[in-house]
Design an enzyme around this catalytic site. Structure first.
Site, PDB file in Angstrom:
ATOM      1  N   ARG A 237       4.687   5.742   0.917  1.00  0.00           N
ATOM      2  CA  ARG A 237       3.464   4.958   1.121  1.00  0.00           C
ATOM      3  C   ARG A 237       2.737   5.498   2.355  1.00  0.00           C
ATOM      4  O   ARG A 237       3.351   5.739   3.392  1.00  0.00           O
ATOM      5  CB  ARG A 237       3.800   3.471   1.353  1.00  0.00           C
ATOM      6  CG  ARG A 237       4.230   2.712   0.100  1.00  0.00           C
ATOM      7  CD  ARG A 237       3.078   2.512  -0.886  1.00  0.00           C
ATOM      8  NE  ARG A 237       3.465   1.765  -2.072  1.00  0.00           N
ATOM      9  CZ  ARG A 237       3.847   2.319  -3.230  1.00  0.00           C
ATOM     10  NH1 ARG A 237       3.902   3.636  -3.356  1.00  0.00           N
ATOM     11  NH2 ARG A 237       4.157   1.561  -4.268  1.00  0.00           N
ATOM     12  N   GLU A 266      -6.332   5.319   0.356  1.00  0.00           N
ATOM     13  CA  GLU A 266      -6.431   6.167  -0.827  1.00  0.00           C
ATOM     14  C   GLU A 266      -7.703   5.755  -1.568  1.00  0.00           C
ATOM     15  O   GLU A 266      -7.885   4.548  -1.784  1.00  0.00           O
ATOM     16  CB  GLU A 266      -5.210   5.993  -1.734  1.00  0.00           C
ATOM     17  CG  GLU A 266      -3.963   6.583  -1.108  1.00  0.00           C
ATOM     18  CD  GLU A 266      -2.687   6.361  -1.919  1.00  0.00           C
ATOM     19  OE1 GLU A 266      -2.773   5.758  -3.003  1.00  0.00           O
ATOM     20  OE2 GLU A 266      -1.619   6.781  -1.453  1.00  0.00           O
ATOM     21  N   HIS A 285      -1.688  10.807  -4.924  1.00  0.00           N
ATOM     22  CA  HIS A 285      -0.705   9.813  -5.391  1.00  0.00           C
ATOM     23  C   HIS A 285      -0.299  10.099  -6.845  1.00  0.00           C
ATOM     24  O   HIS A 285      -0.461   9.250  -7.722  1.00  0.00           O
ATOM     25  CB  HIS A 285      -1.263   8.394  -5.242  1.00  0.00           C
ATOM     26  CG  HIS A 285      -0.203   7.335  -5.189  1.00  0.00           C
ATOM     27  ND1 HIS A 285      -0.271   6.237  -4.395  1.00  0.00           N
ATOM     28  CD2 HIS A 285       0.977   7.212  -5.869  1.00  0.00           C
ATOM     29  CE1 HIS A 285       0.791   5.473  -4.578  1.00  0.00           C
ATOM     30  NE2 HIS A 285       1.576   6.055  -5.476  1.00  0.00           N
TER      31      HIS A 285
HETATM   32  C1  8YV Z   1       2.595   4.001  -9.201  1.00  0.00           C
HETATM   33  C2  8YV Z   1       4.112   4.150  -7.162  1.00  0.00           C
HETATM   34  O1  8YV Z   1       2.019   4.874 -10.101  1.00  0.00           O
HETATM   35  O2  8YV Z   1       5.838   3.217  -8.438  1.00  0.00           O
HETATM   36  C3  8YV Z   1       5.264   3.238  -7.364  1.00  0.00           C
HETATM   37  O3  8YV Z   1       5.628   2.517  -6.413  1.00  0.00           O
HETATM   38  O4  8YV Z   1       3.685   4.363  -6.077  1.00  0.00           O
HETATM   39  C4  8YV Z   1       3.487   4.842  -8.337  1.00  0.00           C
HETATM   40  O5  8YV Z   1       4.485   5.358  -9.141  1.00  0.00           O
HETATM   41  C5  8YV Z   1       1.510   3.278  -8.492  1.00  0.00           C
HETATM   42  O6  8YV Z   1       2.007   2.405  -7.534  1.00  0.00           O
HETATM   43  C6  8YV Z   1       0.675   2.504  -9.483  1.00  0.00           C
HETATM   44  O7  8YV Z   1       1.215   1.239  -9.777  1.00  0.00           O
END
Ligand code: 8YV
Length: 321
Positions: A237, A266, A285
């Site tokens: 993150r 982002e 991301h």
């Molecule tokens: C997601 C992510 O695509 O799973 C997670 O925590 O960061 C990503 O894989 C994103 O959060 C969309 O929900």
């Protein structure tokens, strides 16, 4: 029974919902829903399948306490007030495991791309700036035998460590809230305290959850303890590193390079100076953005919706009710 889905998701998930006789509404516009819009949409539905970082906070949950389930198509749930959901008896589901390999691949890609300045070199060619071959120019670093430091050795960190051991024979050190003895045995990983992790890692990769403790943990004080030859990788993150401090650490050669799949905010601003640095690689991301991972995630998220709407325990659950 009806579920509101905040993005277009893979067919694997929709198919399961249809088979279960569940109606769904997908938010198909390419823009974030405001908190008010999300509440208004959820009021018309019995369940929420949330993709992206919608804030599932106490105010939202209070306004939508009729929801039978909030199913995240994500492994991370830092956007959810889990305690508030639990108090309101709203089950929260997530999608662990199925995206571990894809996310570890992204960290591996960023590590190698940073070490060889690959994204920068690509830009140089595209701009017509590659003149001729110079034996002393464009030099990167080799990863063989360098130490991988994993901050948060869970499923994703372990998948990355396996790749790094196999590809580059990298010794693994890690720092966790609690020890991961299985990974210690599997990978010969060595548990170290946070200071040692910073001091000894050649490549330091983040795979922990964003929590009040880890928010901003990678700041000027942390970078100052790292090696001047080290590479910082974040696929977890963006809020876990302080971007201004990271930029300063790179500009002042306190650390060598950085690979980021996550930023704060982002998207990253297109004029961000990090995007022009040779030893930096930034991605939008895409950690879990493979056909395999995303179809698996959609399926698990749908399974959680189906269970939640039946009042059954979620197969992949975040909170104990
Ligand atoms: C997601 C992510 O695509 O799973 C997670 O925590 O960061 C990503 O894989 C994103 O959060 C969309 O929900």
């Amino acid at each position: 029974m009806k579920v509101f889905i905040t993005r277009i998701i893979p067919e694997t998930g929709l198919e399961l919902l249809r088979e279960a006789g569940i109606q769904y509404t997908e938010h198909r516009e390419k823009r974030h829903l405001s908190p008010e819009e999300l509440i208004a949409a959820c009021r018309e539905h019995d369940a929420l399948l949330s993709v992206g970082g919608n804030r599932i906070d106490a105010a939202f949950l209070q306004a939508c306490k009729h929801l039978k389930v909030v199913s995240l198509m994500a492994v991370g749930y830092d956007n959810v007030d889990v305690a508030a959901a639990t108090a309101l008896k709203i089950p929260i589901g997530n999608t662990p495991g199925v995206l571990s390999n894809a996310t570890a691949d992204t960290a591996f890609l960023l590590m190698l791309a940073t070490a060889r300045k690959a994204f920068h070199m690509h830009k140089i060619i595209a701009r017509g700036q590659w003149g001729f071959f110079e034996p002393t120019a464009n030099l990167g670093m080799e990863l063989n035998g360098r130490t991988l430091g994993v901050f948060g050795l869970g499923k994703i960190g372990t998948a990355l460590a396996k790749k790094c051991r196999g590809a580059f024979d990298m010794p693994v050190i890690y720092h966790n809230r609690s020890r991961n003895e299985e990974a210690e045995q599997l990978l010969g990983a060595r548990y170290v305290d946070f200071e040692t992790l910073l001091r000894e890692s050649d490549v330091l990769s983040l795979h922990a959850a964003l929590t009040p403790e880890t928010a901003g943990q990678f700041n000027a004080a942390a970078f100052a303890k790292m090696k001047p030859t080290s590479i910082f990788i974040n696929t977890a993150r963006g809020a876990m590193h302080n971007e201004q401090d990271l930029l300063a650490a790179l500009q002042q050669h306190i650390i060598w390079g950085a690979g980021l799949d996550v930023t704060n905010p982002e998207p990253m601003d297109k004029n961000n100076p990090l995007l022009e640095m040779p030893n930096v690689a930034v991605l939008p991301h895409i950690g879990s953005a493979t056909v395999e991972a995303r179809s698996g995630m959609a399926k698990m998220a749908a399974e959680n919706v189906i269970a939640g709407l039946k009042g059954a325990p979620l197969p992949y659950s975040v909170n104990k009710l």
